[in-house]
Design a protein around this motif. Structure first.
Motif, PDB file in Angstrom:
ATOM      1  N   HIS A 162      55.157  -8.700 -24.320  1.00 22.04           N
ATOM      2  CA  HIS A 162      56.492  -9.231 -24.592  1.00 22.04           C
ATOM      3  C   HIS A 162      57.478  -8.139 -24.933  1.00 22.04           C
ATOM      4  N   GLU A 174      53.655 -16.748 -18.709  1.00 26.53           N
ATOM      5  CA  GLU A 174      53.659 -18.212 -18.642  1.00 26.53           C
ATOM      6  C   GLU A 174      52.603 -18.788 -19.589  1.00 26.53           C
ATOM      7  N   ARG A 229      53.729 -18.727 -23.291  1.00 23.30           N
ATOM      8  CA  ARG A 229      54.907 -19.491 -23.650  1.00 23.30           C
ATOM      9  C   ARG A 229      54.497 -20.865 -24.190  1.00 23.30           C
ATOM     10  N   GLU A 260      59.576 -23.900 -26.249  1.00 23.43           N
ATOM     11  CA  GLU A 260      60.324 -22.658 -26.450  1.00 23.43           C
ATOM     12  C   GLU A 260      61.575 -22.623 -25.572  1.00 23.43           C
ATOM     13  N   ASP A 282      64.327 -20.945 -22.968  1.00 21.48           N
ATOM     14  CA  ASP A 282      64.052 -20.074 -21.816  1.00 21.48           C
ATOM     15  C   ASP A 282      64.081 -18.595 -22.181  1.00 21.48           C
ATOM     16  N   ARG A 283      63.237 -17.846 -21.535  1.00 28.59           N
ATOM     17  CA  ARG A 283      63.281 -16.393 -21.624  1.00 28.59           C
ATOM     18  C   ARG A 283      64.023 -15.827 -20.415  1.00 28.59           C
ATOM     19  N   GLY A 328      60.931 -22.300 -17.777  1.00 31.20           N
ATOM     20  CA  GLY A 328      60.969 -21.507 -18.994  1.00 31.20           C
ATOM     21  C   GLY A 328      61.405 -20.071 -18.783  1.00 31.20           C
ATOM     22  N   PHE A 329      61.662 -19.693 -17.527  1.00 34.94           N
ATOM     23  CA  PHE A 329      62.044 -18.301 -17.259  1.00 34.94           C
ATOM     24  C   PHE A 329      63.260 -18.226 -16.354  1.00 34.94           C
ATOM     25  N   ARG A 388      66.783 -14.152 -25.287  1.00 29.91           N
ATOM     26  CA  ARG A 388      65.333 -13.915 -25.321  1.00 29.91           C
ATOM     27  C   ARG A 388      64.926 -13.006 -24.168  1.00 29.91           C
TER      28      ARG A 388
END
Ligand SMILES: *Cc1c(COP(=O)(O)O)cnc(C)c1O
Length: 434
Positions: A20, A118, A121, A125, A127-128, A151-152, A208
């Motif tokens: 990360h 993935e 996560r 959470e 989005d990154r 999420g991305f 993020r």
């Protein structure tokens, strides 16, 4: 497994935290505290790439939330075909690393990193944002790996006019959660922008931000597996092993993975770094002090690097030993030799090499001409059709793109212009979260 910073002033972390973070908080690069030693006798020679990868990479995940799931992550992400093409009977093989979705070796690392992130996560959470500066191939591989992954978001920065037209098209062809910006500046400007955003605490928290550049451990580690796989497969076929490897090199990510495979105990002999006219590494291995500098533009543009970011890691692994005495060498290839080698590849082997692979082939041919009869693997890093603007005029004909690339080239492509100054990027990134 603990990960330490090459700068030596950050606390040790586990694999998940190292993936990360990208860069360690003291500005260093994360490295595994020790390299797991592999019992080659315990490996089934018929394992597929992903089975071998699950076995070799599992020790890197111990003590983290990736422990246990790693073989599954390898199964899902390293399912890319990996042909070993014999170009001299029993002596020399091309390891074709370009059969993934974006036709360059970076698909292996990007897909593994995406599968790890993935898994890490949690469903609720926010989005990154995966921010990536690219000289062409990295951006496409990262975009393909994260495309439509819930999420991305991916933000790609590439230098306008300095990637091949097909690379540019590819970078803008994903859409959905992939945002592509063509920066009015050089690749170094793109990298500086990405770095500045990643250390901007307010922005990094709001968006993020995560990096996916060549310093990412999640891209480095899976690359160990294909060198290991090829070396084990060929060990059974050659008498005068271990096999030597020539790797086209820019930021030193791919070649470092080969060095790590050898350090882990896999049967790999001499490793040669093939660079283009950027001579930082060849000068260093010839005995000069290390001197990073701005990159020169060449026909092998994915290797236009004057200060390879992974050198710091390589030096760290050899901190108690002489790096120049490590069965590691580097040689430079200029643009004229790249052109000649692409032409000669068709005459001699009936194969078209991309400009990066041509650098490695040139060094291989120099060795053969000097009477070196040892066995070699040459890493073929991209499909030549990605660099049609270089390759087509040399050969005087059109190189057909492989199906995955052809499909991307059919789609519409869109990239927004962006200033090389930080303010523009900051505004655009923040806007997307309002
Ligand atoms: C990125 C790239 C390289 C250089 O790899 P490094 O890991 O940066 O040394 C070589 N060839 C191609 C086609 C690439 O995309």
């Amino acid at each position: 497994m603990k990960y330490l910073s090459t700068a030596g002033a950050a606390p040790a972390v586990d694999m998940a935290a190292a993936l990360h973070a990208g860069l360690a908080p003291d500005g260093g690069l994360y490295v595994p505290a020790e390299l797991p030693k592999i019992e080659v006798a315990g490996i089934d020679p018929d394992w597929s790439l992903h089975e071998l990868a699950g076995h070799l990479l599992a020790p890197y995940a111990t003590g983290s939330s990736l422990e246990g799931i790693l073989p599954e992550i390898c199964r899902r992400s390293l399912d890319v075909p990996l042909p070993l093409v014999e170009i001299e009977p029993g002596q020399t093989w091309l390891m074709e690393l370009f059969h993934g979705p974006t036709a360059a070796f970076k698909d292996f690392g990007a897909r593994f990193l995406a599968a790890c992130l993935e898994h890490l996560r949690s469903p609720d959470e926010p989005d990154r944002t995966v921010l990536v500066a690219t000289s062409g191939d990295t951006g496409a591989a990262v975009a393909a790996a994260f495309h439509r992954r819930p999420g991305f978001r991916v933000v790609i920065l590439y230098p306008d006019g300095r990637v091949s037209p097909r690379q540019a098209h590819q970078l803008g062809a994903f859409g959905d959660n992939v945002h592509t910006f063509r920066v009015q500046g050089s690749f170094d400007d793109c990298q500086a922008l990405a770095k500045q955003a990643l250390i901007d605490p307010e922005l990094a928290a709001q968006c993020r931000l995560t990096s996916a550049n060549s310093i990412s451990l999640g891209r480095l580690l899976p690359q160990i597996s294909y060198f290991a796989w090829a070396a084990l497969k060929l060990e059974r076929q050659i008498d005068d092993g271990p096999v030597n490897v020539i790797v086209p090199t820019g930021n030193l990510g791919n070649a470092l993975a080969c060095v790590l495979a050898r350090e882990m105990g896999l049967p790999i002999g001499e490793i040669t770094l093939a660079t283009n006219a950027n001579r930082t590494l060849p000068e260093y291995f010839d005995g000069a002090p290390y001197r990073g500098r701005p990159g020169l533009e060449t026909l092998a543009n994915a290797m236009d690097v004057g200060d390879p970011s992974n050198f710091e890691r390589l030096a760290w692994f050899y901190r108690d030993r002489d790096l120049r005495d490590s069965c590691l060498d580097a040689e430079s290839v200029d643009d004229d030799a790249i052109r000649a080698r692409i032409l000669c590849g068709v005459e001699r082997y009936g194969r078209v090499f991309c400009p990066h692979t041509a650098c490695a082939m040139e060094i291989f041919e120099r060795r053969r001409e000097a009477g070196d009869a040892r066995p070699y693997i040459i890493a073929a890093t991209a499909h030549p059709a990605k660099f049609d603007n270089v390759v087509d005029p040399i050969l005087g004909r059109r190189i057909e793109p492989p199906p995955a690339l052809a499909e991307l080239l059919e789609r519409p492509s869109r990239a927004q212009p962006l200033d090389a100054g930080y303010a523009d990027l900051r505004t655009r990134l923040a806007q997307q979260y309002e």
